[in-house]
Design a protein around this motif. Structure first.
Motif, short mmCIF file in Angstrom:
data_model
loop_
_atom_site.label_atom_id
_atom_site.label_comp_id
_atom_site.label_asym_id
_atom_site.label_seq_id
_atom_site.Cartn_x
_atom_site.Cartn_y
_atom_site.Cartn_z
N PRO A 12 0.71 -1.50 0.01
CA PRO A 12 0.18 -0.07 -0.25
C PRO A 12 0.79 1.68 0.23
O PRO A 12 0.83 2.17 -0.72
CB PRO A 12 -1.04 -0.27 0.95
CG PRO A 12 -0.75 -1.28 1.19
CD PRO A 12 0.62 -2.23 1.07
N LEU A 13 2.04 0.86 0.73
CA LEU A 13 2.36 2.90 0.67
C LEU A 13 3.51 3.07 -0.45
O LEU A 13 3.66 3.46 -0.88
CB LEU A 13 3.67 2.37 2.25
CG LEU A 13 4.49 3.43 2.22
CD1 LEU A 13 3.80 4.66 2.78
CD2 LEU A 13 5.67 2.83 3.16
N ALA A 14 3.73 1.66 -1.25
CA ALA A 14 4.18 1.54 -2.40
C ALA A 14 3.32 2.16 -3.40
O ALA A 14 4.07 2.75 -4.14
CB ALA A 14 5.16 0.16 -3.16
N ALA A 15 2.01 1.68 -3.40
CA ALA A 15 1.45 2.06 -4.10
C ALA A 15 1.34 3.72 -4.09
O ALA A 15 0.84 4.53 -5.21
CB ALA A 15 -0.13 1.69 -4.64
N ILE A 16 1.10 4.34 -2.97
CA ILE A 16 0.75 5.68 -2.95
C ILE A 16 1.83 6.03 -3.25
O ILE A 16 1.91 7.37 -3.86
CB ILE A 16 0.18 6.71 -0.74
CG1 ILE A 16 -0.75 5.37 -0.90
CG2 ILE A 16 0.44 7.16 -0.64
CD1 ILE A 16 -1.41 5.29 0.84
N ALA A 17 3.14 5.83 -2.89
CA ALA A 17 4.01 7.13 -3.44
C ALA A 17 4.26 6.65 -4.89
O ALA A 17 4.21 7.41 -5.43
CB ALA A 17 5.61 6.15 -2.69
N GLY A 18 4.25 5.58 -5.89
CA GLY A 18 3.57 5.44 -7.11
C GLY A 18 2.99 6.27 -7.68
O GLY A 18 3.11 6.49 -8.48
N ILE A 19 1.62 6.53 -7.02
CA ILE A 19 0.84 7.32 -7.32
C ILE A 19 0.89 8.56 -7.29
O ILE A 19 0.87 9.62 -8.42
CB ILE A 19 -1.17 6.52 -6.72
CG1 ILE A 19 -1.02 5.19 -7.43
CG2 ILE A 19 -2.12 7.80 -7.01
CD1 ILE A 19 -2.59 4.96 -6.56
N SER A 20 1.59 9.16 -6.87
CA SER A 20 1.58 10.00 -5.63
C SER A 20 3.34 11.13 -7.25
O SER A 20 2.89 11.97 -7.59
CB SER A 20 2.42 11.03 -4.79
OG SER A 20 1.87 10.56 -3.25
N VAL A 21 3.88 10.43 -7.27
CA VAL A 21 5.24 10.73 -8.45
C VAL A 21 4.00 10.77 -9.54
O VAL A 21 5.07 11.85 -10.46
CB VAL A 21 6.03 9.43 -8.38
CG1 VAL A 21 7.25 9.56 -9.75
CG2 VAL A 21 7.00 9.76 -7.33
N GLY A 22 3.46 9.80 -10.41
CA GLY A 22 3.16 9.88 -11.69
C GLY A 22 2.31 11.09 -11.11
O GLY A 22 1.86 11.86 -12.36
N ALA A 23 1.29 11.08 -10.03
CA ALA A 23 0.29 12.96 -10.00
C ALA A 23 1.05 13.60 -10.35
O ALA A 23 0.94 14.69 -10.95
CB ALA A 23 -0.24 12.55 -8.75
N VAL A 24 2.18 13.92 -9.38
CA VAL A 24 3.28 15.19 -9.45
C VAL A 24 3.62 15.42 -11.19
O VAL A 24 3.80 16.89 -11.49
CB VAL A 24 4.15 14.92 -8.39
CG1 VAL A 24 5.68 16.56 -8.92
CG2 VAL A 24 3.50 14.91 -7.25
N ALA A 25 4.01 14.08 -11.86
CA ALA A 25 4.55 13.99 -13.10
C ALA A 25 3.42 14.58 -13.97
O ALA A 25 3.51 15.68 -14.75
CB ALA A 25 5.44 13.34 -13.44
#
Length: 138
Positions: A12-25
């Motif tokens: 879950p933490l990795a998913a949140i981090a991945g989605i966050s990086v994608g959203a910021v990009a």
């Protein structure tokens, strides 16, 4: 080959981090406030004309990416308020939250208050009167 079980708690933490990086990009380059942008509109709003609890989230996150907290709060204050509890619960799920602060996790993890908050927010942001109209995006 099977995924190592001890790493599942970090998913879950990795998913949140991945989605966050994608959203910021995406949101650092695309402005959802510009007409004709490629980001999808809210389907619930398009069908009903009513704001859902998530309406304004894309514009809220865009404002956060650009460090504009007042604009983010104007778009979706519930999203801003829920970021910290979601992060706390994800850190707890990964085993990275201090045991001394377990009371905070228990407080945030109660589903009934969240259900009441989300449904109340949904109803109130669609009322056309002050101060409830301040909950509508923009």
């Amino acid at each position: 080959m099977q995924f190592p079980q001890h790493l599942l708690r970090y998913m879950p933490l990795a998913a949140i981090a991945g989605i966050s990086v994608g959203a910021v990009a995406v949101l650092s380059r695309i402005d959802p406030n510009v007409p004709g942008n490629p980001l999808p509109p809210c389907p619930f709003y398009a069908l009903t004309g009513l704001w859902c609890p998530g309406c304004g989230s894309t514009r809220c996150l865009h404002a956060l990416v650009h460090l504009d907290l007042p604009q983010a709060m104007a778009m979706n204050p519930l999203l801003i308020v829920s970021i910290v509890p979601m992060l706390v619960m994800a850190l707890h799920g990964a085993g990275l939250w201090p045991a001394k602060l377990g009371w905070l996790v228990r407080l945030f993890a109660r589903p009934i208050p969240w259900l009441v908050l989300i449904v109340s927010y949904w109803l109130l942001r669609n009322l056309p009167w002050y101060p409830f109209n301040l909950l509508a995006p923009g």
